[in-house]
Design a protein around this motif. Structure first.
Motif, PDB file in Angstrom:
ATOM      1  N   ILE A   8       0.876  -1.169   0.000  1.00  0.00           N
ATOM      2  CA  ILE A   8       0.000   0.000   0.000  1.00  0.00           C
ATOM      3  C   ILE A   8       0.916   1.223   0.000  1.00  0.00           C
ATOM      4  N   LEU A   9       0.705   2.117  -0.954  1.00  0.00           N
ATOM      5  CA  LEU A   9       1.574   3.284  -1.086  1.00  0.00           C
ATOM      6  C   LEU A   9       1.141   4.393  -0.129  1.00  0.00           C
ATOM      7  N   SER A  10       2.101   4.969   0.555  1.00  0.00           N
ATOM      8  CA  SER A  10       1.817   6.101   1.441  1.00  0.00           C
ATOM      9  C   SER A  10       2.059   7.383   0.649  1.00  0.00           C
ATOM     10  N   TYR A  11       1.409   8.443   1.091  1.00  0.00           N
ATOM     11  CA  TYR A  11       1.522   9.701   0.365  1.00  0.00           C
ATOM     12  C   TYR A  11       2.143  10.772   1.234  1.00  0.00           C
ATOM     13  N   GLU A  12       3.229  11.310   0.719  1.00  0.00           N
ATOM     14  CA  GLU A  12       3.867  12.475   1.308  1.00  0.00           C
ATOM     15  C   GLU A  12       4.003  13.483   0.183  1.00  0.00           C
ATOM     16  N   LYS A  13       4.200  14.726   0.513  1.00  0.00           N
ATOM     17  CA  LYS A  13       4.260  15.768  -0.509  1.00  0.00           C
ATOM     18  C   LYS A  13       5.317  15.471  -1.573  1.00  0.00           C
ATOM     19  N   GLU A  14       6.451  14.939  -1.166  1.00  0.00           N
ATOM     20  CA  GLU A  14       7.533  14.664  -2.113  1.00  0.00           C
ATOM     21  C   GLU A  14       7.423  13.292  -2.782  1.00  0.00           C
ATOM     22  N   GLN A  15       6.504  12.449  -2.324  1.00  0.00           N
ATOM     23  CA  GLN A  15       6.404  11.091  -2.857  1.00  0.00           C
ATOM     24  C   GLN A  15       4.967  10.778  -3.269  1.00  0.00           C
ATOM     25  N   GLU A  16       4.516  11.413  -4.315  1.00  0.00           N
ATOM     26  CA  GLU A  16       3.160  11.175  -4.797  1.00  0.00           C
ATOM     27  C   GLU A  16       3.159  10.070  -5.839  1.00  0.00           C
ATOM     28  N   PHE A  17       2.102   9.288  -5.835  1.00  0.00           N
ATOM     29  CA  PHE A  17       1.883   8.258  -6.843  1.00  0.00           C
ATOM     30  C   PHE A  17       0.531   8.560  -7.475  1.00  0.00           C
ATOM     31  N   ILE A  18       0.558   9.303  -8.579  1.00  0.00           N
ATOM     32  CA  ILE A  18      -0.681   9.753  -9.212  1.00  0.00           C
ATOM     33  C   ILE A  18      -0.596   9.559 -10.723  1.00  0.00           C
ATOM     34  N   ILE A  19      -1.762   9.483 -11.337  1.00  0.00           N
ATOM     35  CA  ILE A  19      -1.842   9.373 -12.796  1.00  0.00           C
ATOM     36  C   ILE A  19      -3.105  10.093 -13.254  1.00  0.00           C
ATOM     37  N   GLY A  20      -3.024  10.731 -14.423  1.00  0.00           N
ATOM     38  CA  GLY A  20      -4.171  11.428 -14.976  1.00  0.00           C
ATOM     39  C   GLY A  20      -4.263  11.205 -16.474  1.00  0.00           C
ATOM     40  N   PHE A  21      -5.472  11.307 -16.989  1.00  0.00           N
ATOM     41  CA  PHE A  21      -5.738  11.152 -18.417  1.00  0.00           C
ATOM     42  C   PHE A  21      -6.575  12.336 -18.859  1.00  0.00           C
TER      43      PHE A  21
END
Length: 145
Positions: A54-67
């Motif tokens: 499970i990926l954690s989210y910090e400001k410098e470590q984002e895991f995002i995708i957009g279309f």
């Protein structure tokens, strides 16, 4: 009698062919609508060697995708990526992709490298399982809200 059965068979074949074509284009439109329905998606988890994290989210470590339109963009940890995509049926092809190259923590860079290799400049089958969108060649899934 043979002419009648031939015509009935031909009619059934044409009817089924028309339905199959309609369903294929509906699938294209459906995946397109789903992926573009949000400005960006959070990548909830990452799988490597049959181990899901499970990926954690910090400001410098984002895991995002957009279309958006025919463009794909996002961030697999610390570097941004961008490219184009096409959808045919349940197959998505990502091409002309580029990635920024800044240094990050080693563990994040390892995850990022695997995600880049499994998703950018490749083709994947898209599947929906419950509220998750999975990509066959990628090592992550998106969670629909």
């Amino acid at each position: 009698m043979k002419k009648i059965s031939f015509l009935v068979s031909l009619s059934i074949f044409l009817l089924l062919s028309a339905c199959a074509t309609k369903n294929a284009s509906y699938k294209d439109e459906n995946f397109q609508k789903i992926l573009t329905s949000k400005k960006q998606w959070k990548i909830e988890n990452y799988t490597s060697n049959q181990l899901t994290t499970i990926l954690s989210y910090e400001k410098e470590q984002e895991f995002i995708i957009g279309f958006k339109g025919e463009q794909v963009f996002g961030k697999f940890g610390c570097n941004n990526f961008f490219g184009s995509y096409t959808i045919e049926g349940n197959k998505i092809t990502i091409g002309n992709a580029g990635v920024t190259r800044k240094m990050c923590e080693n563990d994040i860079m390892e995850i990022e490298a695997e995600m880049i290799n499994g998703f950018l400049n490749t083709s994947s089958e898209i599947t929906l399982k419950g509220k998750k969108i999975n990509f066959s060649n990628a090592s992550f899934s998106l969670e629909m809200q």
